[in-house]
Design a protein around this motif. Structure first.
Motif, PDB file in Angstrom:
ATOM      1  N   PHE A  14       0.844  -1.183   0.000  1.00 39.10           N
ATOM      2  CA  PHE A  14       0.000   0.000   0.000  1.00 39.10           C
ATOM      3  C   PHE A  14       0.884   1.240   0.000  1.00 39.10           C
ATOM      4  O   PHE A  14       1.818   1.334   0.799  1.00 39.10           O
ATOM      5  CB  PHE A  14      -0.888   0.056   1.256  1.00 39.10           C
ATOM      6  N   ILE A  16       0.281   5.107   0.689  1.00 41.25           N
ATOM      7  CA  ILE A  16      -0.754   6.000   1.204  1.00 41.25           C
ATOM      8  C   ILE A  16      -0.260   7.429   1.149  1.00 41.25           C
ATOM      9  O   ILE A  16       0.783   7.757   1.710  1.00 41.25           O
ATOM     10  CB  ILE A  16      -1.134   5.610   2.649  1.00 41.25           C
ATOM     11  N   ASP A  17      -1.010   8.265   0.474  1.00 40.04           N
ATOM     12  CA  ASP A  17      -0.705   9.693   0.402  1.00 40.04           C
ATOM     13  C   ASP A  17      -1.615  10.387   1.411  1.00 40.04           C
ATOM     14  O   ASP A  17      -2.820  10.515   1.179  1.00 40.04           O
ATOM     15  CB  ASP A  17      -0.955  10.206  -1.017  1.00 40.04           C
ATOM     16  N   ALA A  18      -1.054  10.781   2.551  1.00 38.07           N
ATOM     17  CA  ALA A  18      -1.869  11.349   3.625  1.00 38.07           C
ATOM     18  C   ALA A  18      -1.330  12.717   4.030  1.00 38.07           C
ATOM     19  O   ALA A  18      -0.121  12.933   4.080  1.00 38.07           O
ATOM     20  CB  ALA A  18      -1.861  10.422   4.828  1.00 38.07           C
ATOM     21  N   LEU A  32      -1.380   4.948  11.265  1.00 37.88           N
ATOM     22  CA  LEU A  32      -1.281   3.836  10.326  1.00 37.88           C
ATOM     23  C   LEU A  32      -1.039   2.529  11.071  1.00 37.88           C
ATOM     24  O   LEU A  32      -1.694   1.514  10.799  1.00 37.88           O
ATOM     25  CB  LEU A  32      -0.156   4.090   9.315  1.00 37.88           C
TER      26      LEU A  32
END
Length: 56
Positions: A14, A16-18, A32
């Motif tokens: 994965f 993830i752009d957070a 996370l």
């Protein structure tokens, strides 16, 4: 549907752009990790879970 002793997948990744106004990278990583520890889907992908299936 062929049966083999080889895994059907090599793994799951994965990206993830957070972003958050009230959280730095450390806080986002803590969130996370909490999600990974508590998510039933992630648990089932990383642990051997017995499956019982039947046709009714």
């Amino acid at each position: 549907m062929d049966v083999a002793d080889e895994p059907i997948m090599n793994g799951i990744e994965f990206d993830i752009d957070a972003q958050a106004d009230n959280a730095d990278r450390k806080k986002l990583e803590q969130m996370l990790n909490m999600a990974l520890e508590r998510c039933p889907a992630m648990y089932s992908m990383s642990h051997n879970i017995p499956v019982n299936a039947k046709i009714k």
